[in-house]
Design an enzyme around this catalytic site. Sequence first.
Site, PDB file in Angstrom:
ATOM      1  N   CYS A  36      12.902 -23.984  -9.019  1.00 23.46           N
ATOM      2  CA  CYS A  36      12.522 -24.783  -7.848  1.00 23.46           C
ATOM      3  C   CYS A  36      11.058 -25.249  -7.928  1.00 23.46           C
ATOM      4  CB  CYS A  36      12.772 -23.926  -6.610  1.00 23.46           C
ATOM      5  SG  CYS A  36      12.038 -24.518  -5.096  1.00 23.46           S
ATOM      6  N   CYS A  39       8.898 -24.303  -4.948  1.00 22.84           N
ATOM      7  CA  CYS A  39       8.592 -22.869  -5.008  1.00 22.84           C
ATOM      8  C   CYS A  39       7.380 -22.623  -5.900  1.00 22.84           C
ATOM      9  CB  CYS A  39       9.784 -22.082  -5.554  1.00 22.84           C
ATOM     10  SG  CYS A  39      11.284 -22.204  -4.571  1.00 22.84           S
TER      11      CYS A  39
END
Length: 116
Positions: A36, A39
């Site tokens: 991600c 993230c």
Amino acid sequence: MSNITPIEVSIDTFEILVIEKSHQQLVILDISAKWCAPCRALEPILNAVAAEYNKDEFSLTKLEAEDENMKIAGRYSVRGFPTVIAFIRGEEVDRFHSAKMHDFVRNFIDDNLGKF
């Protein structure tokens, strides 16, 4: 003064490091995934903000959303990554999704510290 560093949690350690610990202090849980991009953008911001605080103020925990750990994400109805959840006395009290700027993260922590 000892600064806060993130603690890795898993499905096996979640109850102790997040739920039980949140009866003693605010626990911030970062649920993220390795693949991600948001993230990866949020992680250094969370770490930098946490480093501004004393470890006695709150606990920063990180859960990698993969394999068995996905059960925790499901338990808290996580629909996207990253999701950051604040826990107090065993209960979720606040959350945010996606990457955020430094000031947003600091305000999120300060607001939740005020609830403890």
